[in-house]
Design a protein around this motif. Sequence first.
Motif, PDB file in Angstrom:
ATOM      1  N   GLN A   3     -31.864  23.477  45.316  1.00 40.84           N
ATOM      2  CA  GLN A   3     -32.350  23.625  43.949  1.00 40.84           C
ATOM      3  C   GLN A   3     -32.647  25.079  43.612  1.00 40.84           C
ATOM      4  OE1 GLN A   3     -31.391  21.526  41.824  1.00 40.84           O
ATOM      5  NE2 GLN A   3     -33.327  21.209  40.757  1.00 40.84           N
ATOM      6  N   THR A   4     -33.104  25.855  44.591  1.00 44.66           N
ATOM      7  CA  THR A   4     -33.323  27.288  44.364  1.00 44.66           C
ATOM      8  C   THR A   4     -32.018  27.955  43.952  1.00 44.66           C
ATOM      9  OG1 THR A   4     -34.977  27.224  46.145  1.00 44.66           O
ATOM     10  CG2 THR A   4     -34.307  29.385  45.333  1.00 44.66           C
ATOM     11  N   ARG A   5     -30.955  27.635  44.676  1.00 44.58           N
ATOM     12  CA  ARG A   5     -29.651  28.223  44.353  1.00 44.58           C
ATOM     13  C   ARG A   5     -29.159  27.735  42.998  1.00 44.58           C
ATOM     14  NH1 ARG A   5     -29.191  27.572  50.087  1.00 44.58           N
ATOM     15  NH2 ARG A   5     -28.450  25.421  49.856  1.00 44.58           N
ATOM     16  N   ARG A   6     -29.404  26.469  42.696  1.00 41.47           N
ATOM     17  CA  ARG A   6     -28.968  25.934  41.400  1.00 41.47           C
ATOM     18  C   ARG A   6     -29.692  26.641  40.251  1.00 41.47           C
ATOM     19  NH1 ARG A   6     -26.384  21.222  39.998  1.00 41.47           N
ATOM     20  NH2 ARG A   6     -26.517  20.496  42.140  1.00 41.47           N
ATOM     21  N   HIS A   7     -31.007  26.827  40.393  1.00 41.88           N
ATOM     22  CA  HIS A   7     -31.759  27.493  39.332  1.00 41.88           C
ATOM     23  C   HIS A   7     -31.352  28.958  39.191  1.00 41.88           C
ATOM     24  CE1 HIS A   7     -35.038  24.226  39.828  1.00 41.88           C
ATOM     25  NE2 HIS A   7     -34.278  23.957  38.785  1.00 41.88           N
ATOM     26  N   ALA A   8     -31.081  29.617  40.307  1.00 40.85           N
ATOM     27  CA  ALA A   8     -30.600  30.997  40.232  1.00 40.85           C
ATOM     28  C   ALA A   8     -29.249  31.057  39.537  1.00 40.85           C
ATOM     29  CB  ALA A   8     -30.510  31.601  41.632  1.00 40.85           C
ATOM     30  N   ALA A   9     -28.388  30.074  39.802  1.00 36.92           N
ATOM     31  CA  ALA A   9     -27.073  30.032  39.167  1.00 36.92           C
ATOM     32  C   ALA A   9     -27.196  29.844  37.659  1.00 36.92           C
ATOM     33  CB  ALA A   9     -26.230  28.909  39.777  1.00 36.92           C
ATOM     34  N   VAL A  10     -28.092  28.951  37.242  1.00 35.97           N
ATOM     35  CA  VAL A  10     -28.288  28.746  35.807  1.00 35.97           C
ATOM     36  C   VAL A  10     -28.824  30.017  35.153  1.00 35.97           C
ATOM     37  CG1 VAL A  10     -29.598  27.453  34.080  1.00 35.97           C
ATOM     38  CG2 VAL A  10     -28.596  26.257  36.023  1.00 35.97           C
ATOM     39  N   ALA A  11     -29.772  30.684  35.800  1.00 37.75           N
ATOM     40  CA  ALA A  11     -30.308  31.933  35.254  1.00 37.75           C
ATOM     41  C   ALA A  11     -29.213  32.985  35.120  1.00 37.75           C
ATOM     42  CB  ALA A  11     -31.443  32.452  36.139  1.00 37.75           C
ATOM     43  N   ALA A  12     -28.305  33.035  36.102  1.00 34.37           N
ATOM     44  CA  ALA A  12     -27.205  33.999  36.034  1.00 34.37           C
ATOM     45  C   ALA A  12     -26.249  33.665  34.903  1.00 34.37           C
ATOM     46  CB  ALA A  12     -26.459  34.025  37.374  1.00 34.37           C
ATOM     47  N   LEU A  13     -25.906  32.391  34.755  1.00 37.11           N
ATOM     48  CA  LEU A  13     -25.001  31.985  33.685  1.00 37.11           C
ATOM     49  C   LEU A  13     -25.587  32.268  32.311  1.00 37.11           C
ATOM     50  CD1 LEU A  13     -23.487  28.602  34.885  1.00 37.11           C
ATOM     51  CD2 LEU A  13     -22.254  30.700  34.378  1.00 37.11           C
ATOM     52  N   LEU A  14     -26.897  32.042  32.173  1.00 40.55           N
ATOM     53  CA  LEU A  14     -27.560  32.247  30.886  1.00 40.55           C
ATOM     54  C   LEU A  14     -27.867  33.713  30.619  1.00 40.55           C
ATOM     55  CD1 LEU A  14     -29.970  29.177  30.880  1.00 40.55           C
ATOM     56  CD2 LEU A  14     -27.858  29.448  29.586  1.00 40.55           C
TER      57      LEU A  14
END
Length: 451
Positions: A134-145
């Motif tokens: 989930q940490t990686r998923r949230h970091a990925a969303v932050a990067a995409l946004l």
Amino acid sequence: MNVFTGQLADPSATTLLRFATAGSVDDGKSTLVGRLLYDSKSVLTDQLEAVEHASRNRGQDAPDLALLTDGLRAEREQGITIDVAYRYFTTARRRFILADTPGHVQYTRNMVTGASTAELAVVLVDARNGVVEQTRRHAAVAALLRVPHVVLAVNKMDLVDYAEPVFAEIAREFTAYARRLGIAAVTAIPISALVGDNVVEPSAHMDWYGGPTVLEHLETVSVDDHDLAGRHARFPVQYVIRPQTAAHPDYRGYAGQIAAGAFRVGEQVTVLPSGRTSRISGIDLLGRPVDEAWAPQSVTLLLDDDIDISRGDLLVPSGDAPATTQDVEATVCHVADRPLAVGQRVLLKHTTRTVKAVVREIPSRLTLDGLSPHPEPGQLVANDIGRVRIRTAQPLALDGYADCRRTGSFLLIDPADGTTLSAGMVGAAFAAATTPPARVGAVRSEDPDAG
């Protein structure tokens, strides 16, 4: 009676920071937010009394500060956050709008909502568990946004004896992963939200850490790179005003919110997608004429020429017009329980314009563990992040998401019942950053070309 125990800031003298918190279940997001509100004296007395009452009902002696944000009854009963909780508070140095987003994997899509307008994301990690999926998923969303700033808050340091090596290893792993996502600025802070270490006040247990507290960083981080007024000027038309009164028999204005940039009286503008041009003859702001207006003000523009303009059209400076297209390539975060499949007919909502569209291709779905694309998945399911190619029935004037969040984003909607299916970002993709990883516990200067 509501009694505010903090100090109100002068809105005209302070800046506004929008930030979001994210992390896995029980990493302490709501407790961190509650601690920020409580220690910065931004809690109303009736709110604190309600939290104390709810805590006693759960058999707790001390107030559970997480309940300051877990406002829904279902959340309080389960002890988890299942929706985005928004809170507003001020300090003497800055005003804040925060979004506390859920940690459960099935609510990852809610982070897209909470972080879509954020200038900073706080990603929490339990010091005992380290970086998880989930940490990686949230970091990925932050990067995409394209969230400009990311804070890694390594929480529950009290449960690992405030050990510096534990913090250093987590910070190293996260910043290396963030670098691969293209996140250019990461600030790592060791905290204990439960007891307040390095949240508002510096910790007496971690003298090896010399960086800012969470609140100090929130109060001082630069938000100039998110200044909408300095970007390409864009004005989506929301409503055409024709009062037909004796005082204004020929009044015809175009109302909406400036998405980016600034507009001035006398400036030549182009209407998209038609391509017709005119000149701004007047700007009305709050019922009075002004010579200039900028994002994110809501205004009415008046033009020299009586041309065909309706809701959904986009007004731009004639020398700075984006190309119009019916072929959209983008990255989407799928938020609906029903899948998004190749060949599916959808509605695409871009600013104030909604058009019919069809999903032509889904070239890839992102695998978060290795950041590698899974080719031709055929469909996207809830919480998936993938690339799509879409054909629209009418041309759209699109910016790249990296250039303008507002005109570079869109929603895909089910035409049958209006359900939001996916949130899209035009051209957004993960870029391999070439900058070195951030130093632990220090704010690193940002690379404007990264992330």
